[in-house]
Design an enzyme around this catalytic site. Structure first.
Site, PDB file in Angstrom:
ATOM      1  N   TYR A  86      -2.130  -8.534   4.367  1.00 41.03           N
ATOM      2  CA  TYR A  86      -1.377  -7.795   3.342  1.00 41.03           C
ATOM      3  C   TYR A  86      -1.673  -8.373   1.952  1.00 41.03           C
ATOM      4  CZ  TYR A  86       2.798  -5.772   1.091  1.00 41.03           C
ATOM      5  OH  TYR A  86       3.659  -5.102   0.258  1.00 41.03           O
TER       6      TYR A  86
ATOM      7  N   LYS B 140      -3.649  -6.520  -1.024  1.00 44.51           N
ATOM      8  CA  LYS B 140      -2.988  -6.229  -2.301  1.00 44.51           C
ATOM      9  C   LYS B 140      -3.745  -6.862  -3.473  1.00 44.51           C
ATOM     10  CE  LYS B 140       0.513  -3.726  -0.881  1.00 44.51           C
ATOM     11  NZ  LYS B 140       0.617  -2.302  -1.227  1.00 44.51           N
TER      12      LYS B 140
HETATM   13  N1  LIG Z   1       9.564  -2.931  -0.159  1.00 48.87           N
HETATM   14  C1  LIG Z   1       9.074  -4.020  -0.733  1.00 48.87           C
HETATM   15  O1  LIG Z   1       9.752  -5.075  -0.826  1.00 48.87           O
HETATM   16  C2  LIG Z   1       7.684  -4.009  -1.321  1.00 48.87           C
HETATM   17  C3  LIG Z   1       7.280  -5.114  -2.070  1.00 48.87           C
HETATM   18  C4  LIG Z   1       6.014  -5.126  -2.628  1.00 48.87           C
HETATM   19  C5  LIG Z   1       5.167  -4.054  -2.439  1.00 48.87           C
HETATM   20  N2  LIG Z   1       5.572  -2.984  -1.710  1.00 48.87           N
HETATM   21  C6  LIG Z   1       4.633  -1.883  -1.534  1.00 48.87           C
HETATM   22  O2  LIG Z   1       5.231  -0.681  -1.935  1.00 48.87           O
HETATM   23  C7  LIG Z   1       4.617   0.398  -1.234  1.00 48.87           C
HETATM   24  C8  LIG Z   1       5.699   1.305  -0.663  1.00 48.87           C
HETATM   25  O3  LIG Z   1       6.403   0.608   0.334  1.00 48.87           O
HETATM   26  P1  LIG Z   1       7.953   0.844   0.621  1.00 48.87           P
HETATM   27  O4  LIG Z   1       8.596  -0.460   0.499  1.00 48.87           O
HETATM   28  O5  LIG Z   1       8.428   2.005  -0.152  1.00 48.87           O
HETATM   29  O6  LIG Z   1       7.863   1.140   2.199  1.00 48.87           O
HETATM   30  P2  LIG Z   1       8.332   2.373   3.093  1.00 48.87           P
HETATM   31  O7  LIG Z   1       8.090   1.917   4.489  1.00 48.87           O
HETATM   32  O8  LIG Z   1       9.687   2.824   2.703  1.00 48.87           O
HETATM   33  O9  LIG Z   1       7.297   3.522   2.707  1.00 48.87           O
HETATM   34  C9  LIG Z   1       5.941   3.451   3.035  1.00 48.87           C
HETATM   35  C10 LIG Z   1       5.467   4.864   3.320  1.00 48.87           C
HETATM   36  O10 LIG Z   1       4.045   4.833   3.497  1.00 48.87           O
HETATM   37  C11 LIG Z   1       3.749   5.732   4.556  1.00 48.87           C
HETATM   38  N3  LIG Z   1       2.458   5.390   5.154  1.00 48.87           N
HETATM   39  C12 LIG Z   1       2.156   4.278   5.871  1.00 48.87           C
HETATM   40  N4  LIG Z   1       0.890   4.342   6.294  1.00 48.87           N
HETATM   41  C13 LIG Z   1       0.378   5.510   5.842  1.00 48.87           C
HETATM   42  C14 LIG Z   1      -0.881   6.140   5.969  1.00 48.87           C
HETATM   43  N5  LIG Z   1      -1.887   5.582   6.660  1.00 48.87           N
HETATM   44  N6  LIG Z   1      -1.060   7.343   5.372  1.00 48.87           N
HETATM   45  C15 LIG Z   1      -0.048   7.943   4.683  1.00 48.87           C
HETATM   46  N7  LIG Z   1       1.172   7.384   4.547  1.00 48.87           N
HETATM   47  C16 LIG Z   1       1.380   6.191   5.114  1.00 48.87           C
HETATM   48  C17 LIG Z   1       4.894   5.569   5.542  1.00 48.87           C
HETATM   49  O11 LIG Z   1       4.986   6.661   6.439  1.00 48.87           O
HETATM   50  C18 LIG Z   1       6.086   5.454   4.607  1.00 48.87           C
HETATM   51  O12 LIG Z   1       6.679   6.708   4.337  1.00 48.87           O
HETATM   52  C19 LIG Z   1       3.717  -0.232  -0.176  1.00 48.87           C
HETATM   53  O13 LIG Z   1       2.378  -0.205  -0.632  1.00 48.87           O
HETATM   54  C20 LIG Z   1       4.218  -1.648  -0.091  1.00 48.87           C
HETATM   55  O14 LIG Z   1       3.227  -2.540   0.334  1.00 48.87           O
HETATM   56  C21 LIG Z   1       6.816  -2.936  -1.129  1.00 48.87           C
END
Ligand SMILES: NC(=O)c1ccc[n+]([C@@H]2O[C@H](COP(=O)([O-])OP(=O)(O)OC[C@H]3O[C@@H](n4cnc5c(N)ncnc54)[C@H](O)[C@@H]3O)[C@@H](O)[C@H]2O)c1
Length: 260
Positions: free
Chosen positions: A156, A160
Site C-alpha cells: 500500500y 501510494k
Molecule cells: N480511509 C482512510 O483512512 C484513508 C487514508 C488514506 C488514504 N485513503 C485512500 O482513499 C481512497 C478511498 O478510500 P476510502 O477510505 O474512501 O475507502 P472505501 O473502502 O470507503 O472506498 C473505496 C472504494 O473503492 C472501490 N474499489 C476498490 N477496488 C476497486 C477497483 N478495482 N475498481 C473500482 N473500484 C474499486 C470500493 O468498491 C470502494 O467503494 C483510497 O485510495 C484509500 O487508499 C484512505
C-alpha cells in the site's frame, strides 16, 4: 476576468460508491457538476443514483482492467454529454500483512488497484480531455503513507508513493494540453476502509499519541480540498501534493518540553 471559480462540470470519480469517493461525488454535484461514478460496488452506486438522480451516473467495473476503463470513459462522454473536465482517482484497497507473510497475490492485488488503476484512468481520461481541447484537472488520492511507512502495509505505502510520483510525471506531460494533475494525501479518514482501525481502541490510542488533531477526518474534509484542486480556483497549482492529515505527519516526535 471573473473572480468566480469554475467547479468541475463533468467528472469521473473512481471509488465513488463509498467513503472519500462518494464524498467527492457529493461535493461535485453540490457545486453543480455531474459525475460518472466508477466502482466495483454496483449495489452501493444504485443508492447513489437514487439519492442524486441523473447527476450521479453509475458504471460498475474495475479500474484495473484497461478495456473496462476505456469503456467507462466512453460512457462518461455520452452520459455527461461532453468530454471529461476532471478525473478523481480515489479507488483503493488495503490488505495488511508483514512483508514476510505478504503473498505475491496480495502484493499484486494492492499495486494493481492503487497504482495500475491510477495509470489506466489517467491514460484514458486524459485522452478524452485532450480530444475535448479545453484542458482539465486530475486529482489523485494517495495517502500520508506515501511519505511514512506503514507497518504491515508495504504494498500500500509503496503503491501510494508511486501514485505521488506518477502524478508529478502526468503533470509534466499533460501541461501542454492545459491539464493539471495534483495529489491529495489523507491521514486517517472515517470510511469503511479504515473501519477496522477506528473501531479498535488499541490502534486509536496509539494513533492519538502522535496525532495533532486527535480524531479521524470526515470524508467531506477530504472532498472539499480535492474539488478545490480540480476547480479554476487552483488554476496555477499543478504537480504538487496537498497533505490533508490533521497534522499527523508533523506530530511524530516526543514533546521535549516535558523533559526539560
Ligand atoms: N480511509 C482512510 O483512512 C484513508 C487514508 C488514506 C488514504 N485513503 C485512500 O482513499 C481512497 C478511498 O478510500 P476510502 O477510505 O474512501 O475507502 P472505501 O473502502 O470507503 O472506498 C473505496 C472504494 O473503492 C472501490 N474499489 C476498490 N477496488 C476497486 C477497483 N478495482 N475498481 C473500482 N473500484 C474499486 C470500493 O468498491 C470502494 O467503494 C483510497 O485510495 C484509500 O487508499 C484512505
Amino acid at each position: 476576468m471573473t473572480n468566480v471559480s469554475t467547479p468541475p462540470q463533468r467528472a469521473l470519480v473512481t471509488g465513488a460508491a463509498s467513503g472519500i469517493g462518494k464524498a467527492i461525488a457529493t461535493e461535485v454535484i453540490a457545486q453543480g457538476g455531474r459525475v460518472l461514478a466508477f466502482d466495483l460496488d454496483a449495489e452501493a452506486m444504485a443508492l447513489g443514483a437514487k439519492e442524486f438522480g441523473d447527476a450521479y451516473v453509475p458504471f460498475a467495473g474495475s479500474v484495473t482492467d484497461p478495456e473496462v476503463v476505456e469503456e467507462a470513459v466512453a460512457h462518461a462522454e455520452v452520459q455527461l454529454e461532453g468530454p471529461l473536465d476532471s478525473l478523481f482517482n480515489v479507488a483503493g484497497a488495503l490488505r495488511p500483512a508483514p512483508i514476510v507473510d505478504l503473498t505475491v497475490e496480495d502484493w499484486d492485488f494492492t499495486i494493481d488497484v492503487v497504482l495500475r488503476g491510477v495509470f489506466l484512468c489517467t491514460k484514458y481520461a486524459a485522452t478524452s480531455m485532450i480530444a475535448g481541447g479545453k484542458g482539465g484537472a486530475i486529482v489523485n488520492i494517495a495517502s500520508v503513507n506515501a511519505h511514512m511507512p506503514l507497518y504491515a502495509g508495504s504494498a500500500y505505502a509503496a503503491g501510494k508513493a508511486g501514485v505521488e510520483m506518477f502524478s508529478k510525471n502526468a503533470a509534466l506531460e499533460l501541461a501542454r494540453h492545459d491539464i493539471r494533475v495534483n495529489t491529495v494525501l489523507p491521514g486517517l479518514v472515517d470510511t469503511p476502509m479504515a473501519g477496522f482501525i477506528i473501531q479498535n481502541d488499541g490502534i486509536m490510542g496509539e494513533f492519538n499519541e502522535n496525532a495533532v488533531i486527535k480524531r479521524p477526518a470526515n470524508p467531506s474534509e477530504l472532498a472539499k480540498p480535492s474539488v478545490f484542486l480540480a476547480s479554476s480556483a487552483a488554476s496555477y497549482v499543478t504537480g504538487t501534493s496537498l497533505v490533508v492529515d490533521g497534522g499527523y505527519e508533523i506530530g511524530g516526535y516526543p514533546d521535549l518540553s516535558r523533559y526539560l
